[in-house]
Design a protein around this motif. Structure first.
Motif, PDB file in Angstrom:
ATOM      1  N   LEU A  17     -17.708 -12.239   1.814  1.00  0.00           N
ATOM      2  CA  LEU A  17     -18.380 -11.025   1.341  1.00  0.00           C
ATOM      3  C   LEU A  17     -18.399  -9.985   2.461  1.00  0.00           C
ATOM      4  CD1 LEU A  17     -19.392 -13.004  -0.921  1.00  0.00           C
ATOM      5  CD2 LEU A  17     -21.390 -11.516  -1.067  1.00  0.00           C
ATOM      6  N   THR A  18     -18.037  -8.756   2.117  1.00  0.00           N
ATOM      7  CA  THR A  18     -18.072  -7.692   3.113  1.00  0.00           C
ATOM      8  C   THR A  18     -19.533  -7.250   3.310  1.00  0.00           C
ATOM      9  OG1 THR A  18     -17.859  -5.999   1.428  1.00  0.00           O
ATOM     10  CG2 THR A  18     -15.802  -6.863   2.368  1.00  0.00           C
ATOM     11  N   ARG A  19     -19.734  -6.420   4.331  1.00  0.00           N
ATOM     12  CA  ARG A  19     -21.087  -5.868   4.553  1.00  0.00           C
ATOM     13  C   ARG A  19     -21.531  -5.062   3.336  1.00  0.00           C
ATOM     14  NH1 ARG A  19     -23.216  -4.880   9.740  1.00  0.00           N
ATOM     15  NH2 ARG A  19     -22.209  -6.188  11.277  1.00  0.00           N
ATOM     16  N   LYS A  20     -20.576  -4.313   2.775  1.00  0.00           N
ATOM     17  CA  LYS A  20     -20.902  -3.489   1.595  1.00  0.00           C
ATOM     18  C   LYS A  20     -21.364  -4.394   0.452  1.00  0.00           C
ATOM     19  CE  LYS A  20     -18.659  -0.290  -1.656  1.00  0.00           C
ATOM     20  NZ  LYS A  20     -18.300  -1.096  -2.789  1.00  0.00           N
ATOM     21  N   GLN A  21     -20.684  -5.513   0.301  1.00  0.00           N
ATOM     22  CA  GLN A  21     -21.055  -6.409  -0.797  1.00  0.00           C
ATOM     23  C   GLN A  21     -22.416  -7.055  -0.558  1.00  0.00           C
ATOM     24  OE1 GLN A  21     -17.324  -8.588  -0.839  1.00  0.00           O
ATOM     25  NE2 GLN A  21     -16.777  -7.649  -2.792  1.00  0.00           N
ATOM     26  N   LEU A  22     -22.753  -7.314   0.710  1.00  0.00           N
ATOM     27  CA  LEU A  22     -24.100  -7.840   0.986  1.00  0.00           C
ATOM     28  C   LEU A  22     -25.160  -6.800   0.630  1.00  0.00           C
ATOM     29  CD1 LEU A  22     -23.421  -9.761   4.308  1.00  0.00           C
ATOM     30  CD2 LEU A  22     -23.951 -10.726   2.064  1.00  0.00           C
ATOM     31  N   LEU A  23     -24.826  -5.534   0.894  1.00  0.00           N
ATOM     32  CA  LEU A  23     -25.762  -4.466   0.498  1.00  0.00           C
ATOM     33  C   LEU A  23     -25.857  -4.372  -1.023  1.00  0.00           C
ATOM     34  CD1 LEU A  23     -24.894  -1.590   2.987  1.00  0.00           C
ATOM     35  CD2 LEU A  23     -27.087  -2.775   2.755  1.00  0.00           C
ATOM     36  N   GLU A  24     -24.717  -4.561  -1.681  1.00  0.00           N
ATOM     37  CA  GLU A  24     -24.717  -4.479  -3.152  1.00  0.00           C
ATOM     38  C   GLU A  24     -25.618  -5.551  -3.778  1.00  0.00           C
ATOM     39  OE1 GLU A  24     -20.417  -2.369  -4.118  1.00  0.00           O
ATOM     40  OE2 GLU A  24     -20.484  -4.546  -3.951  1.00  0.00           O
ATOM     41  N   LEU A  25     -25.710  -6.701  -3.105  1.00  0.00           N
ATOM     42  CA  LEU A  25     -26.609  -7.747  -3.621  1.00  0.00           C
ATOM     43  C   LEU A  25     -28.054  -7.246  -3.647  1.00  0.00           C
ATOM     44  CD1 LEU A  25     -25.354 -10.992  -1.802  1.00  0.00           C
ATOM     45  CD2 LEU A  25     -24.805 -10.222  -4.120  1.00  0.00           C
ATOM     46  N   GLU A  26     -28.382  -6.414  -2.660  1.00  0.00           N
ATOM     47  CA  GLU A  26     -29.745  -5.872  -2.584  1.00  0.00           C
ATOM     48  C   GLU A  26     -29.921  -4.653  -3.487  1.00  0.00           C
ATOM     49  OE1 GLU A  26     -32.109  -7.312  -0.886  1.00  0.00           O
ATOM     50  OE2 GLU A  26     -30.785  -8.780   0.056  1.00  0.00           O
ATOM     51  N   ALA A  27     -28.791  -4.037  -3.870  1.00  0.00           N
ATOM     52  CA  ALA A  27     -28.871  -2.735  -4.544  1.00  0.00           C
ATOM     53  C   ALA A  27     -29.150  -2.820  -6.039  1.00  0.00           C
ATOM     54  CB  ALA A  27     -27.564  -1.958  -4.313  1.00  0.00           C
ATOM     55  N   CYS A  28     -28.865  -3.955  -6.652  1.00  0.00           N
ATOM     56  CA  CYS A  28     -29.034  -4.037  -8.110  1.00  0.00           C
ATOM     57  C   CYS A  28     -30.509  -3.845  -8.470  1.00  0.00           C
ATOM     58  CB  CYS A  28     -28.543  -5.388  -8.627  1.00  0.00           C
ATOM     59  SG  CYS A  28     -28.879  -5.612 -10.383  1.00  0.00           S
ATOM     60  N   VAL A  29     -30.770  -2.847  -9.333  1.00  0.00           N
ATOM     61  CA  VAL A  29     -32.156  -2.543  -9.698  1.00  0.00           C
ATOM     62  C   VAL A  29     -32.529  -3.142 -11.057  1.00  0.00           C
ATOM     63  CG1 VAL A  29     -32.329  -0.471  -8.278  1.00  0.00           C
ATOM     64  CG2 VAL A  29     -31.403  -0.294 -10.606  1.00  0.00           C
ATOM     65  N   PRO A  52     -26.873  -8.519 -13.639  1.00  0.00           N
ATOM     66  CA  PRO A  52     -28.029  -8.604 -12.725  1.00  0.00           C
ATOM     67  C   PRO A  52     -28.480 -10.038 -12.477  1.00  0.00           C
ATOM     68  CG  PRO A  52     -28.678  -7.630 -14.833  1.00  0.00           C
ATOM     69  CD  PRO A  52     -27.182  -7.700 -14.825  1.00  0.00           C
ATOM     70  N   ALA A  53     -28.326 -10.916 -13.483  1.00  0.00           N
ATOM     71  CA  ALA A  53     -28.741 -12.313 -13.284  1.00  0.00           C
ATOM     72  C   ALA A  53     -27.832 -12.985 -12.250  1.00  0.00           C
ATOM     73  CB  ALA A  53     -28.695 -13.066 -14.616  1.00  0.00           C
ATOM     74  N   LYS A  54     -26.516 -12.680 -12.317  1.00  0.00           N
ATOM     75  CA  LYS A  54     -25.596 -13.295 -11.347  1.00  0.00           C
ATOM     76  C   LYS A  54     -25.905 -12.797  -9.937  1.00  0.00           C
ATOM     77  CE  LYS A  54     -21.931 -12.148 -13.924  1.00  0.00           C
ATOM     78  NZ  LYS A  54     -20.565 -11.990 -14.445  1.00  0.00           N
ATOM     79  N   ILE A  55     -26.163 -11.487  -9.844  1.00  0.00           N
ATOM     80  CA  ILE A  55     -26.446 -10.904  -8.527  1.00  0.00           C
ATOM     81  C   ILE A  55     -27.741 -11.493  -7.949  1.00  0.00           C
ATOM     82  CG2 ILE A  55     -27.092  -8.750  -7.354  1.00  0.00           C
ATOM     83  CD1 ILE A  55     -25.048  -7.330  -9.223  1.00  0.00           C
ATOM     84  N   ALA A  56     -28.749 -11.643  -8.807  1.00  0.00           N
ATOM     85  CA  ALA A  56     -30.037 -12.188  -8.329  1.00  0.00           C
ATOM     86  C   ALA A  56     -29.864 -13.640  -7.867  1.00  0.00           C
ATOM     87  CB  ALA A  56     -31.080 -12.089  -9.443  1.00  0.00           C
ATOM     88  N   SER A  57     -29.104 -14.423  -8.606  1.00  0.00           N
ATOM     89  CA  SER A  57     -28.896 -15.833  -8.210  1.00  0.00           C
ATOM     90  C   SER A  57     -28.214 -15.905  -6.855  1.00  0.00           C
ATOM     91  CB  SER A  57     -28.000 -16.571  -9.214  1.00  0.00           C
ATOM     92  OG  SER A  57     -28.610 -16.629 -10.451  1.00  0.00           O
ATOM     93  N   TYR A  58     -27.180 -15.081  -6.698  1.00  0.00           N
ATOM     94  CA  TYR A  58     -26.423 -15.150  -5.448  1.00  0.00           C
ATOM     95  C   TYR A  58     -27.294 -14.713  -4.267  1.00  0.00           C
ATOM     96  CZ  TYR A  58     -22.208 -15.541  -2.683  1.00  0.00           C
ATOM     97  OH  TYR A  58     -21.280 -15.960  -1.767  1.00  0.00           O
ATOM     98  N   ARG A  59     -28.106 -13.668  -4.540  1.00  0.00           N
ATOM     99  CA  ARG A  59     -28.998 -13.177  -3.474  1.00  0.00           C
ATOM    100  C   ARG A  59     -29.965 -14.296  -3.046  1.00  0.00           C
ATOM    101  NH1 ARG A  59     -31.085  -8.044  -5.627  1.00  0.00           N
ATOM    102  NH2 ARG A  59     -32.539  -9.382  -6.713  1.00  0.00           N
ATOM    103  N   ARG A  60     -30.430 -15.060  -4.015  1.00  0.00           N
ATOM    104  CA  ARG A  60     -31.341 -16.192  -3.697  1.00  0.00           C
ATOM    105  C   ARG A  60     -30.628 -17.227  -2.827  1.00  0.00           C
ATOM    106  NH1 ARG A  60     -33.462 -15.613  -8.680  1.00  0.00           N
ATOM    107  NH2 ARG A  60     -32.023 -17.101  -9.606  1.00  0.00           N
ATOM    108  N   PHE A  61     -29.350 -17.505  -3.165  1.00  0.00           N
ATOM    109  CA  PHE A  61     -28.600 -18.481  -2.348  1.00  0.00           C
ATOM    110  C   PHE A  61     -28.501 -17.996  -0.905  1.00  0.00           C
ATOM    111  CE2 PHE A  61     -25.966 -19.670  -6.346  1.00  0.00           C
ATOM    112  CZ  PHE A  61     -26.947 -20.553  -6.755  1.00  0.00           C
ATOM    113  N   VAL A  62     -28.150 -16.713  -0.756  1.00  0.00           N
ATOM    114  CA  VAL A  62     -28.000 -16.168   0.600  1.00  0.00           C
ATOM    115  C   VAL A  62     -29.329 -16.253   1.341  1.00  0.00           C
ATOM    116  CG1 VAL A  62     -27.522 -14.065   1.943  1.00  0.00           C
ATOM    117  CG2 VAL A  62     -26.072 -14.651  -0.010  1.00  0.00           C
ATOM    118  N   ASP A  63     -30.402 -15.935   0.655  1.00  0.00           N
ATOM    119  CA  ASP A  63     -31.717 -15.948   1.286  1.00  0.00           C
ATOM    120  C   ASP A  63     -32.121 -17.368   1.686  1.00  0.00           C
ATOM    121  OD1 ASP A  63     -33.963 -14.591   2.202  1.00  0.00           O
ATOM    122  OD2 ASP A  63     -35.107 -15.257   0.452  1.00  0.00           O
ATOM    123  N   THR A  64     -31.814 -18.321   0.797  1.00  0.00           N
ATOM    124  CA  THR A  64     -32.185 -19.709   1.077  1.00  0.00           C
ATOM    125  C   THR A  64     -31.460 -20.237   2.309  1.00  0.00           C
ATOM    126  OG1 THR A  64     -32.388 -20.032  -1.285  1.00  0.00           O
ATOM    127  CG2 THR A  64     -32.298 -22.017   0.029  1.00  0.00           C
TER     128      THR A  64
END
Ligand code: SF4
Ligand code: SF4
Length: 416
Positions: A17-29, A52-64
């Motif tokens: 994942l690029t830096r932009k894509q990591l930001l995109e994980l945070e950007a979904c409203v 949004p559900a896929k983005i939220a799941s992935y963000r949780r994985f990264v956070d975990t």
């Protein structure tokens, strides 16, 4: 899950994942603006597999694994059942990119799904369904089909059409066309020949898969080998222009091949070359037939790559067919609906592809057209050849529609 997937590595979920894509994980409203664009949402109504559900799941994985939670509680691998659920959602997607076209905050969702798939496969989670077979085939045959490349031109090249040994233009049909939609290639070279446009072909055994079907499924292990072979084979030919029939080849060459270095040739879709010949009078259609048709813009001709979208040219060809009236689908151009054949969904989630297909034929019938013209081998395989894995294939072939389906250039060749 394979053993490799269970061990936690330092770069898990982040390696591709690029830096932009990591930001995109945070950007979904979670605004839901993408729901109406998505054919999977239309066919299933399941918000658990929505963008949004896929983005939220992935963000949780990264956070975990890497985030504040990991710092406070220690790095933990996500539960296997959460990853399995996420994989089901990630591959219940045609990667058509329509959600990204309408995304309120400009997330490039198509690239994000690609990167997530690459990441998960790289961590040892196999792509679902029949997708791993594509990689097996490519290891043996340099194509996603279990057939030797040497046979390709014997299948579709008509004996009266003689490609030149060398020419400025090279026609590359792509393995999807060769094995699943050979009539598309036959029509393309018949039209080139009728317009007296000289072209050459790569030696059959040197024309390897462009890499798109493997990349989109997340399986990147052969990318470099495939891309480098194709570029060097084309360089040796000394061409200035490469014409492709498959929209996915076009996207792959413009986006992925270019990342391996500057290409010494321009790449066009074959309908761009045929439309130019029609407009300047080198190609004339002499037969006439009164018929109403509609045209489906393939996703990869209208979004997801740098350079001009291929929108007008197929319509130019259709408008020059004597007696033919073009009626437009409600969604077209950059907002075109996916037909349900792309992104590996036929192999990964055929039951979803089937439902998308039924809805798409309903849309085509609503235009009042008698024939639906397509411009992509995946569309052709699904709608003209009616191919889906069994038992869904049986149900799909039995599904009736008042609309006939055809490839746009195969249809046009009938007017020569
Ligand atoms: S890429 Fe296409 S199928 Fe996948 S979530 Fe977006 S709109 Fe839906
Ligand atoms: S449109 Fe964009 S921001 Fe809104 S829910 Fe979909 S992906 Fe998230």
């Amino acid at each position: 899950m394979p053993e490799k997937a269970r061990a936690l590595a330092k770069k898990d979920f982040l390696a591709h994942l690029t830096r932009k894509q990591l930001l995109e994980l945070e950007a979904c409203v979670r605004c839901g603006a993408c729901f109406d664009a998505c054919v999977v949402q239309e066919a299933t109504g399941d918000r658990n597999i929505s963008p949004p559900a896929k983005i939220a799941s992935y963000r949780r994985f990264v956070d975990t694994v890497h985030g504040l939670r990991a710092k406070l509680l220690g790095r933990r691998k996500p539960a296997e059942e959460d990853v399995a659920h996420f994989l089901g959602a990630l591959y219940a997607c045609t990667t058509c990119g329509a959600c990204g076209e309408v995304c309120e905050v400009g997330i490039d969702t198509q690239r994000l799904w690609w990167a997530m798939r690459r990441e998960l496969v790289g961590m040892g989670y196999p792509a679902p369904g029949t997708l791993p077979k594509l990689l097996e085939n490519a290891r043996r045959h340099h194509s996603i089909f279990a057939s030797p490349l040497e046979l390709r031109y014997r299948i579709w090249l008509p004996p009266e059409v003689r490609p030149a040994a060398r020419a400025e233009l090279c026609y590359f049909e792509g393995c999807g066309v060769a094995w699943e939609a050979p009539a598309m290639a036959e029509a393309a070279v018949r039209l080139l020949s009728a317009a007296k446009i000289e072209f050459t072909l790569l030696e059959a055994s040197r024309a390897w898969c462009c890499g798109w079907p493997l990349a989109v499924a997340g399986m990147w292990e052969l990318q470099q080998e495939l891309v480098e072979n194709n570029i060097s084979a084309l360089e040796e030919k000394g061409i200035t222009t490469l014409a492709v029939s498959c929209p996915c080849c076009l996207q792959q060459i413009r986006e992925v091949w270019r990342s391996y270095g500057k290409l010494p040739f321009e790449v066009l879709h074959i309908t761009q070359i045929i439309a130019e010949a029609v407009e300047d009078g080198r190609l004339r259609f002499t037969k006439a037939r009164k018929e109403r048709v509609t045209y489906h813009d393939p996703c990869q001709l209208t979004r997801g790559f740098r350079g001009p979208r291929v929108y007008e040219e197929p319509r130019t060809v259709i408008q020059h067919l004597p007696g033919v009236e073009l009626l437009e689908l409600e969604r077209q151009g950059r907002l075109t609906k996916c037909c349900g054949a792309g992104g590996g969904i036929r192999g990964a989630r055929p039951e979803v592809a089937l439902e998308i297909g039924k809805l798409f034929l309903r849309d085509a019938a609503r235009t009042g057209a008698e024939t639906l013209l397509m411009n992509c081998p995946a569309c052709y395989a699904m709608y003209v050849a009616r191919r889906l894995p069994e038992p869904w294939g049986r149900e799909w072939r039995a599904f009736e529609s008042p609309v006939k389906c055809n490839d746009v250039l195969q249809y046009a060749a009938g007017f020569l």
